[in-house]
Design a protein around this motif. Structure first.
Motif, mmCIF file in Angstrom:
data_model
loop_
_atom_site.group_PDB
_atom_site.id
_atom_site.type_symbol
_atom_site.label_atom_id
_atom_site.label_comp_id
_atom_site.label_asym_id
_atom_site.label_seq_id
_atom_site.Cartn_x
_atom_site.Cartn_y
_atom_site.Cartn_z
ATOM 1 N N TYR A 244 0.021 44.936 -16.677
ATOM 2 C CA TYR A 244 -1.091 44.327 -17.384
ATOM 3 C C TYR A 244 -0.622 43.708 -18.708
ATOM 4 N N ASP A 245 -1.545 43.041 -19.376
ATOM 5 C CA ASP A 245 -1.274 42.373 -20.660
ATOM 6 C C ASP A 245 -0.151 41.339 -20.555
ATOM 7 N N PHE A 246 -0.147 40.568 -19.478
ATOM 8 C CA PHE A 246 0.853 39.504 -19.344
ATOM 9 C C PHE A 246 0.674 38.483 -20.456
ATOM 10 N N GLY A 247 1.730 38.234 -21.206
ATOM 11 C CA GLY A 247 1.676 37.288 -22.305
ATOM 12 C C GLY A 247 1.095 37.854 -23.587
ATOM 13 N N LYS A 248 0.571 39.077 -23.523
ATOM 14 C CA LYS A 248 -0.006 39.714 -24.711
ATOM 15 C C LYS A 248 0.895 40.833 -25.244
ATOM 16 N N ALA A 249 1.761 41.353 -24.416
ATOM 17 C CA ALA A 249 2.654 42.429 -24.846
ATOM 18 C C ALA A 249 3.702 41.885 -25.810
ATOM 19 N N PRO A 250 4.226 42.725 -26.698
ATOM 20 C CA PRO A 250 5.222 42.249 -27.666
ATOM 21 C C PRO A 250 6.550 41.911 -27.004
ATOM 22 N N LYS A 251 7.214 40.907 -27.532
ATOM 23 C CA LYS A 251 8.568 40.619 -27.081
ATOM 24 C C LYS A 251 9.506 41.688 -27.639
ATOM 25 N N LEU A 252 10.526 42.008 -26.893
ATOM 26 C CA LEU A 252 11.431 43.087 -27.273
ATOM 27 C C LEU A 252 12.740 42.532 -27.815
ATOM 28 N N THR A 253 13.183 43.100 -28.918
ATOM 29 C CA THR A 253 14.450 42.707 -29.527
ATOM 30 C C THR A 253 15.247 43.959 -29.861
ATOM 31 N N ALA A 254 16.516 43.777 -30.102
ATOM 32 C CA ALA A 254 17.358 44.906 -30.497
ATOM 33 C C ALA A 254 16.936 45.384 -31.882
ATOM 34 N N PRO A 255 16.725 46.675 -32.070
ATOM 35 C CA PRO A 255 16.403 47.190 -33.406
ATOM 36 C C PRO A 255 17.507 46.817 -34.390
ATOM 37 N N SER A 256 17.119 46.490 -35.601
ATOM 38 C CA SER A 256 18.113 46.051 -36.585
ATOM 39 C C SER A 256 17.764 46.570 -37.969
ATOM 40 N N GLY A 257 18.699 46.405 -38.883
ATOM 41 C CA GLY A 257 18.481 46.782 -40.275
ATOM 42 C C GLY A 257 18.157 48.254 -40.426
ATOM 43 N N ASP A 258 17.154 48.547 -41.238
ATOM 44 C CA ASP A 258 16.813 49.949 -41.476
ATOM 45 C C ASP A 258 15.969 50.550 -40.362
ATOM 46 N N GLN A 259 15.758 49.770 -39.278
ATOM 47 C CA GLN A 259 15.044 50.299 -38.112
ATOM 48 C C GLN A 259 15.937 51.171 -37.235
ATOM 49 N N VAL A 260 17.256 51.090 -37.444
ATOM 50 C CA VAL A 260 18.171 51.678 -36.464
ATOM 51 C C VAL A 260 19.371 52.308 -37.153
ATOM 52 N N GLN A 261 19.949 53.274 -36.481
ATOM 53 C CA GLN A 261 21.215 53.866 -36.909
ATOM 54 C C GLN A 261 21.953 54.347 -35.657
ATOM 55 N N LYS A 262 23.234 54.647 -35.805
ATOM 56 C CA LYS A 262 23.965 55.221 -34.687
ATOM 57 C C LYS A 262 23.401 56.602 -34.377
ATOM 58 N N ALA A 263 23.335 56.912 -33.098
ATOM 59 C CA ALA A 263 22.814 58.219 -32.716
ATOM 60 C C ALA A 263 23.717 59.325 -33.234
ATOM 61 N N PRO A 264 23.165 60.322 -33.916
ATOM 62 C CA PRO A 264 23.977 61.437 -34.396
ATOM 63 C C PRO A 264 24.320 62.387 -33.253
ATOM 64 N N ALA A 265 25.186 63.336 -33.536
ATOM 65 C CA ALA A 265 25.584 64.312 -32.523
ATOM 66 C C ALA A 265 24.384 65.067 -31.980
ATOM 67 N N SER A 266 23.377 65.301 -32.825
ATOM 68 C CA SER A 266 22.194 66.048 -32.389
ATOM 69 C C SER A 266 21.440 65.332 -31.269
ATOM 70 N N ALA A 267 21.496 63.995 -31.261
ATOM 71 C CA ALA A 267 20.810 63.248 -30.203
ATOM 72 C C ALA A 267 21.495 63.469 -28.857
ATOM 73 N N TYR A 268 22.828 63.472 -28.856
ATOM 74 C CA TYR A 268 23.553 63.696 -27.597
ATOM 75 C C TYR A 268 23.413 65.144 -27.147
ATOM 76 N N GLU A 269 23.340 66.066 -28.102
ATOM 77 C CA GLU A 269 23.100 67.462 -27.742
ATOM 78 C C GLU A 269 21.738 67.603 -27.062
ATOM 79 N N LEU A 270 20.760 66.833 -27.548
ATOM 80 C CA LEU A 270 19.426 66.860 -26.981
ATOM 81 C C LEU A 270 19.444 66.320 -25.548
ATOM 82 N N LEU A 271 20.125 65.191 -25.346
ATOM 83 C CA LEU A 271 20.141 64.542 -24.045
ATOM 84 C C LEU A 271 21.035 65.268 -23.035
ATOM 85 N N ASN A 272 22.122 65.843 -23.520
ATOM 86 C CA ASN A 272 23.061 66.471 -22.596
ATOM 87 C C ASN A 272 22.770 67.958 -22.360
ATOM 88 N N GLY A 273 21.848 68.489 -23.166
ATOM 89 C CA GLY A 273 21.455 69.892 -22.965
ATOM 90 C C GLY A 273 22.524 70.866 -23.363
#
Length: 273
Positions: A244-273
């Motif tokens: 749904y919402d064809f043409g109304k949904a936001p376009k997606l771009t790579a997060p940049s600037g202060d929106q993003v950082q490299k994933a810390p070790a804690s993120a991989y611990e979370l994903l890898n269990g």
């Protein structure tokens, strides 16, 4: 229902694992106190209902749109931006003991992958888990099973076209509604869309699963609902995909600037269990 083997199932497992890891860590740490409108038709008009229905499935010429899939008891939501070869995929889960809510979102652009985790209900939980609130750029090689992490493949994240193609015939019921019978055993593409279903336990019933599809006035597929019968310990369920919402949904771009950082070790611990 997903476009690649294990995407939604892996996402569900990751979310469940993450919730379990968070709950355990929080308890031990004692943190409780703190064809779309405006686009060209994708196929010439056809008297064949199956061809008409397939022409309504999203393709790479469509504008950005939203989707949701009800997979048993889990609901996945997101955005597909075909022009950017991008997709957001998210799920929200609540934990009872301790009480908190985790919203996890993956953003995929081609094979680049980011994750964002939002924790609510317990003050200070982000800091306690050493998880930033920003997007985290993930390195697939640091995942225990990078082959199961989502990638962008096409504009049909629920594999609706592959499912519809298994029907011998599709009936036009009028008012944009179509019905048919899908064969979940037909091929690997279809089977990969149902990792959460025990197709083997369904036996012969897996070859004749009723579905209902609805095409909107703009020519886009809006819903596909499959009626999965009960089998063994598996209860009867509906698998529902919405576009749904064809043409109304936001376009997606790579997060940049202060929106993003490299994933810390804690993120991989979370994903890898």
């Amino acid at each position: 229902m997903t476009q690649r083997t294990g995407t939604a199932v892996t996402f569900r497992r990751v979310a469940a694992l993450a919730t379990a890891v968070l709950a355990t860590t929080v308890l031990s740490a004692g943190c409780g106190a703190g064809g779309s409108a405006g686009s060209e038709p994708t196929a010439a008009p056809s008297a064949d209902p199956k061809a008409v229905l397939l022409a309504a499935v999203p393709n790479d010429k469509d504008p950005a749109f939203r989707f949701s899939t009800l997979d048993g008891t889990d609901t996945f939501v997101g955005v597909v931006d075909p022009a950017a070869h991008a997709m957001d995929l998210g799920i929200t889960q609540k934990n009872d003991d301790p009480e908190f809510t985790m919203a996890m979102t993956f953003r995929v652009i081609d094979e680049d992958l980011w994750m964002r985790v939002k924790l609510t209900g317990m003050p200070g939980l982000h800091d306690a888990m050493k998880l930033p609130k920003r997007w985290m750029a993930l390195d697939r090689t640091k995942l225990d099973d990078e082959s199961e992490a989502p990638v962008y493949q096409n504009a049909d994240p629920a594999n609706t076209a592959a499912i519809i193609r298994t029907a011998d015939t599709v009936e036009d019921e009028g008012s944009g509604t179509y019905t048919g019978v899908a064969d979940l055993t037909a091929n690997a593409d279809v089977q990969s869309a149902f990792d959460g279903i025990d197709v083997t336990a369904l036996g012969e019933a897996a070859k004749k699963v009723p579905f209902t599809a609805v095409v909107g006035p703009d020519g886009n597929l809006t819903t596909l609902t499959l009626e999965i019968p009960a089998a063994g310990k598996q209860k009867a369920m509906k698998l529902v995909t919405r576009y749904y919402d064809f043409g109304k949904a936001p376009k997606l771009t790579a997060p940049s600037g202060d929106q993003v950082q490299k994933a810390p070790a804690s993120a991989y611990e979370l994903l890898n269990g």
